[in-house]
Design a protein around this motif. Sequence first.
Motif, PDB file in Angstrom:
ATOM      1  N   LEU A   1      30.677 -66.610 -37.519  1.00 29.78           N
ATOM      2  CA  LEU A   1      30.992 -65.976 -36.617  1.00 29.78           C
ATOM      3  C   LEU A   1      32.783 -65.432 -36.681  1.00 29.78           C
ATOM      4  O   LEU A   1      33.057 -64.593 -36.931  1.00 29.78           O
ATOM      5  CB  LEU A   1      30.062 -65.387 -34.775  1.00 29.78           C
ATOM      6  CG  LEU A   1      31.072 -64.957 -34.241  1.00 29.78           C
ATOM      7  CD1 LEU A   1      30.717 -63.271 -34.371  1.00 29.78           C
ATOM      8  CD2 LEU A   1      29.935 -65.024 -32.170  1.00 29.78           C
ATOM      9  N   VAL A   2      32.934 -67.043 -36.531  1.00 32.69           N
ATOM     10  CA  VAL A   2      34.401 -67.099 -36.090  1.00 32.69           C
ATOM     11  C   VAL A   2      35.499 -66.594 -37.224  1.00 32.69           C
ATOM     12  O   VAL A   2      36.329 -66.329 -37.467  1.00 32.69           O
ATOM     13  CB  VAL A   2      34.935 -68.227 -35.392  1.00 32.69           C
ATOM     14  CG1 VAL A   2      33.968 -68.288 -33.935  1.00 32.69           C
ATOM     15  CG2 VAL A   2      34.509 -69.562 -36.799  1.00 32.69           C
ATOM     16  N   ARG A   3      34.365 -67.359 -38.820  1.00 36.46           N
ATOM     17  CA  ARG A   3      35.042 -67.102 -39.954  1.00 36.46           C
ATOM     18  C   ARG A   3      35.315 -66.002 -39.693  1.00 36.46           C
ATOM     19  O   ARG A   3      35.896 -65.017 -41.159  1.00 36.46           O
ATOM     20  CB  ARG A   3      34.433 -68.023 -40.866  1.00 36.46           C
ATOM     21  CG  ARG A   3      34.500 -69.617 -40.835  1.00 36.46           C
ATOM     22  CD  ARG A   3      33.931 -70.197 -41.963  1.00 36.46           C
ATOM     23  NE  ARG A   3      33.806 -71.898 -41.483  1.00 36.46           N
ATOM     24  CZ  ARG A   3      34.982 -72.120 -41.855  1.00 36.46           C
ATOM     25  NH1 ARG A   3      36.131 -72.050 -43.221  1.00 36.46           N
ATOM     26  NH2 ARG A   3      35.816 -73.547 -42.115  1.00 36.46           N
ATOM     27  N   ALA A   4      34.392 -64.931 -39.680  1.00 34.68           N
ATOM     28  CA  ALA A   4      34.220 -63.574 -39.700  1.00 34.68           C
ATOM     29  C   ALA A   4      34.835 -63.163 -38.774  1.00 34.68           C
ATOM     30  O   ALA A   4      36.408 -62.110 -39.611  1.00 34.68           O
ATOM     31  CB  ALA A   4      32.437 -63.198 -39.734  1.00 34.68           C
ATOM     32  N   ALA A   5      35.036 -63.514 -38.444  1.00 31.82           N
ATOM     33  CA  ALA A   5      36.502 -62.707 -37.048  1.00 31.82           C
ATOM     34  C   ALA A   5      37.748 -63.198 -37.808  1.00 31.82           C
ATOM     35  O   ALA A   5      38.684 -62.780 -38.103  1.00 31.82           O
ATOM     36  CB  ALA A   5      36.085 -63.339 -36.031  1.00 31.82           C
ATOM     37  N   LEU A   6      37.648 -63.930 -38.476  1.00 33.49           N
ATOM     38  CA  LEU A   6      39.288 -64.927 -38.748  1.00 33.49           C
ATOM     39  C   LEU A   6      39.022 -64.049 -40.046  1.00 33.49           C
ATOM     40  O   LEU A   6      41.140 -63.314 -40.288  1.00 33.49           O
ATOM     41  CB  LEU A   6      39.140 -66.428 -39.500  1.00 33.49           C
ATOM     42  CG  LEU A   6      39.677 -66.872 -37.920  1.00 33.49           C
ATOM     43  CD1 LEU A   6      39.011 -68.666 -38.338  1.00 33.49           C
ATOM     44  CD2 LEU A   6      40.715 -67.314 -36.756  1.00 33.49           C
ATOM     45  N   ASP A   7      38.570 -63.795 -40.488  1.00 35.53           N
ATOM     46  CA  ASP A   7      38.569 -62.877 -41.815  1.00 35.53           C
ATOM     47  C   ASP A   7      39.165 -61.626 -41.512  1.00 35.53           C
ATOM     48  O   ASP A   7      40.154 -60.299 -41.901  1.00 35.53           O
ATOM     49  CB  ASP A   7      36.801 -62.643 -42.687  1.00 35.53           C
ATOM     50  CG  ASP A   7      37.104 -64.189 -43.733  1.00 35.53           C
ATOM     51  OD1 ASP A   7      37.995 -64.535 -43.863  1.00 35.53           O
ATOM     52  OD2 ASP A   7      35.803 -64.101 -44.632  1.00 35.53           O
TER      53      ASP A   7
ATOM     54  N   LEU B   1      31.133 -67.573 -26.639  1.00 30.15           N
ATOM     55  CA  LEU B   1      31.994 -66.804 -26.794  1.00 30.15           C
ATOM     56  C   LEU B   1      33.309 -67.437 -26.499  1.00 30.15           C
ATOM     57  O   LEU B   1      34.626 -67.460 -27.270  1.00 30.15           O
ATOM     58  CB  LEU B   1      32.307 -65.707 -25.470  1.00 30.15           C
ATOM     59  CG  LEU B   1      31.232 -64.089 -26.190  1.00 30.15           C
ATOM     60  CD1 LEU B   1      31.728 -63.122 -24.638  1.00 30.15           C
ATOM     61  CD2 LEU B   1      31.571 -63.718 -27.021  1.00 30.15           C
ATOM     62  N   GLY B   2      32.922 -68.911 -25.649  1.00 28.18           N
ATOM     63  CA  GLY B   2      34.316 -69.413 -25.883  1.00 28.18           C
ATOM     64  C   GLY B   2      34.540 -70.429 -27.664  1.00 28.18           C
ATOM     65  O   GLY B   2      35.590 -69.802 -27.745  1.00 28.18           O
ATOM     66  N   ALA B   3      33.985 -69.709 -29.291  1.00 22.51           N
ATOM     67  CA  ALA B   3      34.669 -70.220 -29.621  1.00 22.51           C
ATOM     68  C   ALA B   3      34.668 -69.428 -30.344  1.00 22.51           C
ATOM     69  O   ALA B   3      36.262 -69.266 -30.703  1.00 22.51           O
ATOM     70  CB  ALA B   3      33.046 -70.501 -30.872  1.00 22.51           C
ATOM     71  N   LEU B   4      34.992 -67.993 -30.226  1.00 19.50           N
ATOM     72  CA  LEU B   4      35.782 -66.845 -30.335  1.00 19.50           C
ATOM     73  C   LEU B   4      37.024 -67.034 -30.457  1.00 19.50           C
ATOM     74  O   LEU B   4      37.525 -66.699 -30.913  1.00 19.50           O
ATOM     75  CB  LEU B   4      34.096 -66.002 -30.186  1.00 19.50           C
ATOM     76  CG  LEU B   4      34.596 -64.475 -31.210  1.00 19.50           C
ATOM     77  CD1 LEU B   4      34.955 -64.926 -32.203  1.00 19.50           C
ATOM     78  CD2 LEU B   4      33.507 -62.781 -30.435  1.00 19.50           C
ATOM     79  N   GLY B   5      36.598 -66.573 -28.532  1.00 19.38           N
ATOM     80  CA  GLY B   5      37.814 -66.345 -27.489  1.00 19.38           C
ATOM     81  C   GLY B   5      38.565 -67.993 -28.279  1.00 19.38           C
ATOM     82  O   GLY B   5      40.056 -66.983 -28.823  1.00 19.38           O
ATOM     83  N   SER B   6      38.349 -69.240 -28.354  1.00 15.49           N
ATOM     84  CA  SER B   6      39.466 -69.503 -28.914  1.00 15.49           C
ATOM     85  C   SER B   6      39.691 -70.142 -30.111  1.00 15.49           C
ATOM     86  O   SER B   6      41.447 -70.203 -30.397  1.00 15.49           O
ATOM     87  CB  SER B   6      38.829 -71.425 -28.248  1.00 15.49           C
ATOM     88  OG  SER B   6      38.033 -72.012 -29.379  1.00 15.49           O
ATOM     89  N   THR B   7      39.131 -69.511 -31.223  1.00 17.81           N
ATOM     90  CA  THR B   7      39.273 -69.161 -32.344  1.00 17.81           C
ATOM     91  C   THR B   7      40.299 -67.868 -32.571  1.00 17.81           C
ATOM     92  O   THR B   7      41.464 -68.695 -32.828  1.00 17.81           O
ATOM     93  CB  THR B   7      38.417 -68.990 -33.089  1.00 17.81           C
ATOM     94  OG1 THR B   7      37.493 -70.322 -33.253  1.00 17.81           O
ATOM     95  CG2 THR B   7      38.885 -69.005 -35.046  1.00 17.81           C
ATOM     96  N   ILE B   8      40.356 -66.692 -31.745  1.00 20.72           N
ATOM     97  CA  ILE B   8      41.287 -65.811 -32.193  1.00 20.72           C
ATOM     98  C   ILE B   8      42.554 -66.511 -31.263  1.00 20.72           C
ATOM     99  O   ILE B   8      44.013 -66.119 -32.091  1.00 20.72           O
ATOM    100  CB  ILE B   8      41.082 -64.929 -31.371  1.00 20.72           C
ATOM    101  CG1 ILE B   8      39.335 -63.958 -31.466  1.00 20.72           C
ATOM    102  CG2 ILE B   8      41.424 -63.909 -30.881  1.00 20.72           C
ATOM    103  CD1 ILE B   8      38.822 -62.821 -31.294  1.00 20.72           C
ATOM    104  N   HIS B   9      42.027 -66.995 -29.791  1.00 24.24           N
ATOM    105  CA  HIS B   9      43.732 -67.744 -28.987  1.00 24.24           C
ATOM    106  C   HIS B   9      44.258 -68.310 -30.259  1.00 24.24           C
ATOM    107  O   HIS B   9      45.765 -68.258 -30.567  1.00 24.24           O
ATOM    108  CB  HIS B   9      43.046 -68.514 -27.985  1.00 24.24           C
ATOM    109  CG  HIS B   9      44.153 -68.879 -27.238  1.00 24.24           C
ATOM    110  ND1 HIS B   9      44.698 -68.929 -26.185  1.00 24.24           N
ATOM    111  CD2 HIS B   9      44.713 -70.014 -27.756  1.00 24.24           C
ATOM    112  CE1 HIS B   9      46.013 -69.515 -25.681  1.00 24.24           C
ATOM    113  NE2 HIS B   9      46.000 -70.794 -26.840  1.00 24.24           N
TER     114      HIS B   9
END
Lengths: 314, 314
Positions: free
Chosen positions: B214-220, B258-266
């Motif tokens: 999920l977070v890699r897809a978000a970063l992409d 959502l913790g991982a997603l939020g911190s990754t986007i941060h």
Amino acid sequence: MATESSDAPEPYPEFLDHVRRVSYLNDAGSVLGWDQQVTMPEGGTPARSKQSAALSSVTHDLLTDEHVGEWLADLDGDDLSPDQRAVVREVRREHERATSVPEELVSEISETASNALPVWEQAKADDDFEAFAPTLEEMVELKREYAAAIDPDRDPYAVLFEEYEPYLGLDTAERVLERLRDELVPLIEEIEASDVDLADPFTGEYDPDTQEELVRAALDELGYDWDRGRLDTAPHPFSSGTQFDARVTTRFDPEDPLGALGSTIHEFGHATYTLGLPDDQYGTPLGESRDLSVHESQSRLWENHVGRSRAFAD
Amino acid sequence: MATESSDAPEPYPEFLDHVRRVSYLNDAGSVLGWDQQVTMPEGGTPARSKQSAALSSVTHDLLTDEHVGEWLADLDGDDLSPDQRAVVREVRREHERATSVPEELVSEISETASNALPVWEQAKADDDFEAFAPTLEEMVELKREYAAAIDPDRDPYAVLFEEYEPYLGLDTAERVLERLRDELVPLIEEIEASDVDLADPFTGEYDPDTQEELVRAALDELGYDWDRGRLDTAPHPFSSGTQFDARVTTRFDPEDPLGALGSTIHEFGHATYTLGLPDDQYGTPLGESRDLSVHESQSRLWENHVGRSRAFAD
């Protein structure tokens, strides 16, 4: 330890502090090198090259500092313990070599070598030597300059050889290798001409995850200290680090599972040597490997005499 | 670029070389810090602490070198371009602060902080503040000493604040934060007292591999430049690096995707700011972030205004 003893000659503690600092900075450079080969994103090269060059520069500055020359002159007497004498001897050798080489050249070699890495990796991946040839030529030229700075009257190879083998002597190494060649070449020819059954090589494809499980199990079996080590992949397997953190790398070729196993055990041999260095001498020459032949013999011992043995396979 | 121009006042090029070297060594220290938090085997701490302390020491030595003071005095005129003036201003500020602090203290803070990391990690894993309290106390004491060395007559917090915010002023920051508190606290109370439907938090467990996808897809999706970046895990998410290599980290809690997603986007926000710094100013203050508030506002912008938006979720 004797090297720390309070009855050391007056400048010894200050000298040793300085020596340790040089060594810590060298090790920091080695962490940067590991990162570059294992984890760094490709785009990081220009910055990494500058960082490595700056580290080489300040390390060279500290090693050639005029205080080092003064301390070495003061520590020339025989009021040193055997350990202290060994430290002084090793530092003197490095100091003398380093003072012959201009700092700009040290920095340029470091930056050029760092910039060369991605060029080499790409050329290797494409099996295209021509793409790497100009970079290699540049490195050879710089290394010739380096050797000439140390001793313009001797064969550059002999001068550079001492970087890895300060005491063995190139003639001794050549004598050993010639004897090995004279014995081994006929032996191999004899085996090839005989009708003995040689082991069949593995055929087929072995996926990297399975290979990684295999080499991790082998490292477990050999007793690798994971608390002071890591296994990663790199285009060319290597090991680096200190007695506190001695990492190994390997690479996985689907068609050659023994390649990963052999290189892992080989690097484990290097790491085992490094992990065996005394913790309390970290930062001094007594806490470092002095030459490459002993290091390499340890890696070969594990790779060939343990890794290829029937007992280990069983 | 103006900072490189050949019509710069006489000592400028030499001054700039020196400034770049300090910066490269700082960045080398940051690579060591990243490695320690992300990849280093635990047993490596004692050696890493020595390496980090040595790097801090030589960097401090170079920044406080008497030549820097002389160059700064020579470059005080108004024959500088605006870019050059900015470089001189920033280096002067850092030089003046650094010259107030003894090198031993800089080295001790670096070594203590490095040794503190595994203690903190263990205490965090065990949820045991008492285990970390003595180390924290030691760090606070050292930081008080550090602040007192710079200005014994001012509140240590105000002095340390300038390390991160050299120009904002603590009083301005306090005024902004007070106003936010005055507006936000009643707003939150009002929402809690109302009968509006708040989004339900996620329940259940989400395995780390799925979260990583999920977070890699978000970063992409956000356009993270993988050629100049990496994603890894660390006990506390952070980002570090340069415009050539700006890495992000996150952590995966099975109960809080959502913790991982939020911190990754941060952290992506921080990395994006860093990657936007000019390549050709790498190593000078013009190629670095000057303060933390702009950096942090960029990470918050991505985390809260993009990451939490309906458009992004869709």
